[in-house]
Design a protein around this motif. Structure first.
Motif, PDB file in Angstrom:
ATOM      1  N   ARG A 111      31.157  75.459  88.613  1.00 22.97           N
ATOM      2  CA  ARG A 111      29.953  75.011  89.328  1.00 22.97           C
ATOM      3  C   ARG A 111      28.884  76.087  89.342  1.00 22.97           C
ATOM      4  O   ARG A 111      28.171  76.241  90.340  1.00 22.97           O
ATOM      5  CB  ARG A 111      30.292  74.604  90.772  1.00 22.97           C
ATOM      6  CG  ARG A 111      31.213  73.431  90.887  1.00 22.97           C
ATOM      7  CD  ARG A 111      30.397  72.153  90.975  1.00 22.97           C
ATOM      8  NE  ARG A 111      31.266  71.004  90.919  1.00 22.97           N
ATOM      9  CZ  ARG A 111      31.484  70.177  91.932  1.00 22.97           C
ATOM     10  NH1 ARG A 111      30.885  70.357  93.070  1.00 22.97           N
ATOM     11  NH2 ARG A 111      32.273  69.150  91.789  1.00 22.97           N
ATOM     12  N   ALA A 165      26.155  76.182  87.809  1.00 24.18           N
ATOM     13  CA  ALA A 165      24.852  75.553  88.003  1.00 24.18           C
ATOM     14  C   ALA A 165      24.985  74.681  89.245  1.00 24.18           C
ATOM     15  O   ALA A 165      25.908  73.900  89.335  1.00 24.18           O
ATOM     16  CB  ALA A 165      24.518  74.680  86.795  1.00 24.18           C
ATOM     17  N   TYR A 180      17.849  75.795  90.981  1.00 21.71           N
ATOM     18  CA  TYR A 180      18.450  74.455  90.871  1.00 21.71           C
ATOM     19  C   TYR A 180      17.894  73.554  91.978  1.00 21.71           C
ATOM     20  O   TYR A 180      17.475  72.428  91.726  1.00 21.71           O
ATOM     21  CB  TYR A 180      19.981  74.551  90.982  1.00 21.71           C
ATOM     22  CG  TYR A 180      20.661  73.188  91.065  1.00 21.71           C
ATOM     23  CD1 TYR A 180      20.935  72.460  89.905  1.00 21.71           C
ATOM     24  CD2 TYR A 180      21.000  72.609  92.295  1.00 21.71           C
ATOM     25  CE1 TYR A 180      21.543  71.212  89.966  1.00 21.71           C
ATOM     26  CE2 TYR A 180      21.611  71.364  92.369  1.00 21.71           C
ATOM     27  CZ  TYR A 180      21.881  70.673  91.203  1.00 21.71           C
ATOM     28  OH  TYR A 180      22.474  69.433  91.267  1.00 21.71           O
ATOM     29  N   ARG A 240      16.166  69.916  91.854  1.00 24.70           N
ATOM     30  CA  ARG A 240      16.835  68.808  92.565  1.00 24.70           C
ATOM     31  C   ARG A 240      15.951  68.187  93.648  1.00 24.70           C
ATOM     32  O   ARG A 240      16.150  67.027  94.017  1.00 24.70           O
ATOM     33  CB  ARG A 240      18.131  69.320  93.198  1.00 24.70           C
ATOM     34  CG  ARG A 240      19.394  68.993  92.461  1.00 24.70           C
ATOM     35  CD  ARG A 240      19.735  67.505  92.383  1.00 24.70           C
ATOM     36  NE  ARG A 240      20.604  67.088  93.458  1.00 24.70           N
ATOM     37  CZ  ARG A 240      20.280  66.217  94.379  1.00 24.70           C
ATOM     38  NH1 ARG A 240      19.090  65.666  94.391  1.00 24.70           N
ATOM     39  NH2 ARG A 240      21.155  65.864  95.299  1.00 24.70           N
ATOM     40  N   SER A 298      26.735  68.199  84.121  1.00 21.58           N
ATOM     41  CA  SER A 298      27.013  66.766  84.126  1.00 21.58           C
ATOM     42  C   SER A 298      28.026  66.541  85.246  1.00 21.58           C
ATOM     43  O   SER A 298      28.130  67.366  86.146  1.00 21.58           O
ATOM     44  CB  SER A 298      27.588  66.356  82.763  1.00 21.58           C
ATOM     45  OG  SER A 298      27.753  64.962  82.708  1.00 21.58           O
ATOM     46  N   ASP A 299      28.771  65.457  85.202  1.00 19.10           N
ATOM     47  CA  ASP A 299      29.808  65.250  86.214  1.00 19.10           C
ATOM     48  C   ASP A 299      31.014  64.593  85.559  1.00 19.10           C
ATOM     49  O   ASP A 299      30.875  63.920  84.533  1.00 19.10           O
ATOM     50  CB  ASP A 299      29.285  64.368  87.354  1.00 19.10           C
ATOM     51  CG  ASP A 299      30.199  64.467  88.573  1.00 19.10           C
ATOM     52  OD1 ASP A 299      30.095  65.462  89.306  1.00 19.10           O
ATOM     53  OD2 ASP A 299      31.043  63.576  88.760  1.00 19.10           O
ATOM     54  N   TYR A 301      39.350  58.719  91.968  1.00 18.01           N
ATOM     55  CA  TYR A 301      38.029  58.295  92.447  1.00 18.01           C
ATOM     56  C   TYR A 301      37.807  56.795  92.249  1.00 18.01           C
ATOM     57  O   TYR A 301      37.254  56.117  93.118  1.00 18.01           O
ATOM     58  CB  TYR A 301      36.920  59.073  91.730  1.00 18.01           C
ATOM     59  CG  TYR A 301      36.780  60.497  92.230  1.00 18.01           C
ATOM     60  CD1 TYR A 301      36.208  60.758  93.471  1.00 18.01           C
ATOM     61  CD2 TYR A 301      37.241  61.568  91.490  1.00 18.01           C
ATOM     62  CE1 TYR A 301      36.095  62.058  93.950  1.00 18.01           C
ATOM     63  CE2 TYR A 301      37.127  62.880  91.956  1.00 18.01           C
ATOM     64  CZ  TYR A 301      36.558  63.103  93.191  1.00 18.01           C
ATOM     65  OH  TYR A 301      36.440  64.384  93.669  1.00 18.01           O
ATOM     66  N   SER A 305      41.353  67.856  89.115  1.00 14.59           N
ATOM     67  CA  SER A 305      41.110  68.390  90.451  1.00 14.59           C
ATOM     68  C   SER A 305      42.095  67.900  91.497  1.00 14.59           C
ATOM     69  O   SER A 305      42.359  68.578  92.475  1.00 14.59           O
ATOM     70  CB  SER A 305      39.699  68.009  90.893  1.00 14.59           C
ATOM     71  OG  SER A 305      38.769  68.433  89.933  1.00 14.59           O
ATOM     72  N   HIS A 339      38.199  77.925  92.207  1.00 13.43           N
ATOM     73  CA  HIS A 339      37.664  76.559  92.281  1.00 13.43           C
ATOM     74  C   HIS A 339      36.144  76.708  92.298  1.00 13.43           C
ATOM     75  O   HIS A 339      35.635  77.813  92.151  1.00 13.43           O
ATOM     76  CB  HIS A 339      38.197  75.810  93.506  1.00 13.43           C
ATOM     77  CG  HIS A 339      38.118  74.303  93.329  1.00 13.43           C
ATOM     78  ND1 HIS A 339      38.601  73.410  94.241  1.00 13.43           N
ATOM     79  CD2 HIS A 339      37.593  73.540  92.343  1.00 13.43           C
ATOM     80  CE1 HIS A 339      38.406  72.161  93.814  1.00 13.43           C
ATOM     81  NE2 HIS A 339      37.785  72.230  92.656  1.00 13.43           N
TER      82      HIS A 339
HETATM   83  O1  1CP Z   1      28.119  74.155  86.810  1.00 10.88           O
HETATM   84  C1  1CP Z   1      29.009  73.330  86.620  1.00 10.88           C
HETATM   85  O2  1CP Z   1      30.217  73.535  86.875  1.00 10.88           O
HETATM   86  C2  1CP Z   1      28.652  72.052  85.867  1.00 10.88           C
HETATM   87  C3  1CP Z   1      28.540  70.843  86.506  1.00 10.88           C
HETATM   88  C4  1CP Z   1      29.629  70.050  87.213  1.00 10.88           C
HETATM   89  C5  1CP Z   1      30.998  69.893  86.951  1.00 10.88           C
HETATM   90  C6  1CP Z   1      31.841  70.615  85.914  1.00 10.88           C
HETATM   91  C7  1CP Z   1      29.322  69.201  88.302  1.00 10.88           C
HETATM   92  C8  1CP Z   1      27.982  69.047  88.887  1.00 10.88           C
HETATM   93  N1  1CP Z   1      30.452  68.500  88.640  1.00 10.88           N
HETATM   94  C9  1CP Z   1      31.493  68.919  87.851  1.00 10.88           C
HETATM   95  C10 1CP Z   1      32.868  68.428  87.842  1.00 10.88           C
HETATM   96  C11 1CP Z   1      33.361  67.658  88.991  1.00 10.88           C
HETATM   97  N2  1CP Z   1      32.745  66.665  89.707  1.00 10.88           N
HETATM   98  C12 1CP Z   1      34.677  67.783  89.488  1.00 10.88           C
HETATM   99  C13 1CP Z   1      35.733  68.674  88.877  1.00 10.88           C
HETATM  100  C14 1CP Z   1      35.648  70.071  89.374  1.00 10.88           C
HETATM  101  C15 1CP Z   1      36.075  70.294  90.805  1.00 10.88           C
HETATM  102  O3  1CP Z   1      37.251  70.045  91.119  1.00 10.88           O
HETATM  103  O4  1CP Z   1      35.228  70.751  91.582  1.00 10.88           O
HETATM  104  C16 1CP Z   1      34.817  66.873  90.554  1.00 10.88           C
HETATM  105  C17 1CP Z   1      36.051  66.652  91.402  1.00 10.88           C
HETATM  106  C18 1CP Z   1      33.586  66.164  90.685  1.00 10.88           C
HETATM  107  C19 1CP Z   1      33.290  65.072  91.640  1.00 10.88           C
HETATM  108  C20 1CP Z   1      32.080  65.409  92.443  1.00 10.88           C
HETATM  109  N3  1CP Z   1      30.804  65.330  91.958  1.00 10.88           N
HETATM  110  C21 1CP Z   1      32.021  65.932  93.752  1.00 10.88           C
HETATM  111  C22 1CP Z   1      33.212  66.169  94.678  1.00 10.88           C
HETATM  112  C23 1CP Z   1      33.390  64.937  95.504  1.00 10.88           C
HETATM  113  C24 1CP Z   1      34.610  64.921  96.415  1.00 10.88           C
HETATM  114  O5  1CP Z   1      34.411  64.940  97.637  1.00 10.88           O
HETATM  115  O6  1CP Z   1      35.751  64.792  95.933  1.00 10.88           O
HETATM  116  C25 1CP Z   1      30.661  66.159  94.061  1.00 10.88           C
HETATM  117  C26 1CP Z   1      30.072  66.681  95.340  1.00 10.88           C
HETATM  118  C27 1CP Z   1      29.911  65.762  92.905  1.00 10.88           C
HETATM  119  C28 1CP Z   1      28.451  65.836  92.714  1.00 10.88           C
HETATM  120  C29 1CP Z   1      28.035  67.024  91.951  1.00 10.88           C
HETATM  121  N4  1CP Z   1      28.476  67.296  90.662  1.00 10.88           N
HETATM  122  C30 1CP Z   1      27.863  68.450  90.220  1.00 10.88           C
HETATM  123  C31 1CP Z   1      26.989  68.929  91.268  1.00 10.88           C
HETATM  124  C32 1CP Z   1      26.116  70.156  91.171  1.00 10.88           C
HETATM  125  C33 1CP Z   1      27.113  68.030  92.344  1.00 10.88           C
HETATM  126  C34 1CP Z   1      26.333  68.102  93.652  1.00 10.88           C
HETATM  127  C35 1CP Z   1      25.170  67.203  93.500  1.00 10.88           C
HETATM  128  C36 1CP Z   1      23.901  67.659  94.113  1.00 10.88           C
HETATM  129  O7  1CP Z   1      23.120  68.448  93.514  1.00 10.88           O
HETATM  130  O8  1CP Z   1      23.607  67.147  95.197  1.00 10.88           O
END
Ligand code: 1CP
Length: 349
Positions: A30, A32, A39, A43, A78-79, A154, A209, A323
């Motif tokens: 994460r 970025a 960022y 956003r 991305s996500d 999910y 995850s 993490h």
């Molecule tokens: O910089 C980076 O790592 C690149 C971007 C990235 C990656 C690799 C994002 C951006 N998401 C992910 C993977 C991701 N998304 C995972 C696997 C990694 C981990 O375990 O943390 C998971 C579980 C998600 C699902 C997800 N997307 C969550 C968690 C939800 C939960 O409660 O289980 C969240 C909050 C998101 C949104 C998201 N994805 C990424 C960002 C920066 C955000 C926040 C969005 C924002 O800007 O408001």
């Protein structure tokens, strides 16, 4: 599994293949995201989903942490849920993924589409092509996908959860339907990851995850086969494959055989324990507790040194957090971390 000639000079790629490096490469999960003011600025003008779907902006936020900290790898912005929209799943982000119609019935599962690999999320390939033009070859781009079990969590639960009790009960109550979902996800992720390498990704990471919700027997029955299939299917691409089984300490004996070049280790398991189980031919990535970035500088220093010591002298360690970084982290602490790792891990080759 073989050594890629692309990015051969990259510390990150060398470490992925357990080759000696002059110092330990570092990037952070994460990297970025919301802890970076640059960022947050972008956003504030665009919602998360649109950001991931606008190649120029997604490329820009991918590059932000690389510019600021000179990370040794970039990770695509991305996500993990991005490619499931192409399967016909409707969702939004608030801030995590929220699924409009969680998967519960045979009809819904039957309707899940398997898009052609190039057709699914074409904006991701475009983002990668832009990043590829901007990045020096010493900084490889990591493409990624969610592991089928984590995506299943999910899709069935309908969103994030601490226990994923809906998803896990469905897994045990409907093993046949669950396997169909997992198999479809496996198929789609193989095509999606392949397309990322074709567009220019130099390494791939699979995020599992939520796999820590499973005991080893259930991991072997439901989650592990799909991970093995993805890795086996991508072997010919000749890029390093990283698998991150979050909270997977009890699964490492099984994970060892999945075929990954690198295993990501969460902050709960010491790297020396992980190395002992995984053996000398698999690199490890991790694993400073993200919350250590909130400790005093002296404490943070000694925690960084502990991670380097636990990783040992053998080649094949990529420094990372255990993490994703917390959104309230001070970016200056990240700069401090990167400098400390660079300084303390110098080796004479
Ligand atoms: O910089 C980076 O790592 C690149 C971007 C990235 C990656 C690799 C994002 C951006 N998401 C992910 C993977 C991701 N998304 C995972 C696997 C990694 C981990 O375990 O943390 C998971 C579980 C998600 C699902 C997800 N997307 C969550 C968690 C939800 C939960 O409660 O289980 C969240 C909050 C998101 C949104 C998201 N994805 C990424 C960002 C920066 C955000 C926040 C969005 C924002 O800007 O408001």
């Amino acid at each position: 599994m073989s050594t890629s000639t692309i990015g051969a000079e990259s510390l990150f790629i060398s470490a992925c293949y357990c080759k000696p490096t002059q110092r330990t490469p570092i990037w952070i999960m994460r990297q970025a995201g919301r802890y970076l003011p640059e960022y947050r600025k972008i956003r504030s003008q665009v919602d998360f989903l649109s950001l991931t779907k606008t190649p120029e902006l997604a490329a820009e936020v991918t590059l932000q942490p690389v510019r600021r900290f000179e990370m040794d790898a970039a990770i695509l912005f991305s996500d993990i849920m991005t490619p499931v929209e192409g399967m016909g799943v409707e969702m939004e982000f608030s801030p995590g993924p929220v699924i409009k119609n969680p998967l519960r019935t045979a009809e819904q599962i039957e309707e899940l589409r398997i898009p052609e690999s190039g057709e699914n999320a074409p904006f991701v390939a475009e983002t990668i092509r832009i990043i590829d033009r901007e990045l020096p070859s010493s900084v490889p781009l990591i493409g990624f996908a969610g592991a089928p079990f984590t995506l299943f969590c999910y899709l069935v639960e309908g969103g994030g959860s601490k226990t994923f009790s809906q998803a896990k009960s469905f897994l045990f109550a409907e093993p046949r339907l669950s396997r169909i979902i997992l198999e479809k996800l496996t198929e789609v992720m193989i095509g999606y990851l392949e397309a990322q390498v074709q567009a220019g990704a130099k390494a791939l990471m699979i995020f599992d995850s939520w796999v820590g919700l499973l005991a080893d027997t259930d991991y072997k029955a439901f989650a592990y086969p799909s991970v093995c299939r993805i890795i086996e299917s991508l072997d010919h691409l000749d890029v390093p494959l990283i698998y991150f089984p979050n909270q997977g300490a009890t699964l490492l004996g099984t994970v060892k055989n999945c075929g990954a070049d690198v295993v990501g280790v969460d902050w709960r398991t010491s790297l020396s324990v992980a190395r002992n189980v995984l053996g000398p031919d698999i690199a490890v990535q991790g694993n400073l507790d993200p919350m250590a970035l909130f400790a005093s500088k002296e404490d943070l220093e000694s925690r960084i040194d502990d991670v380097l010591r636990e990783a040992g002298e053998e080649a094949g360690h990529i420094f990372n957090l255990g993490h994703g970084i917390d959104k309230n982290t001070d970016p200056d602490r990240v700069a401090f971390l990167v400098d400390r790792v660079r300084e303390r891990s110098q080796r004479n080759l």
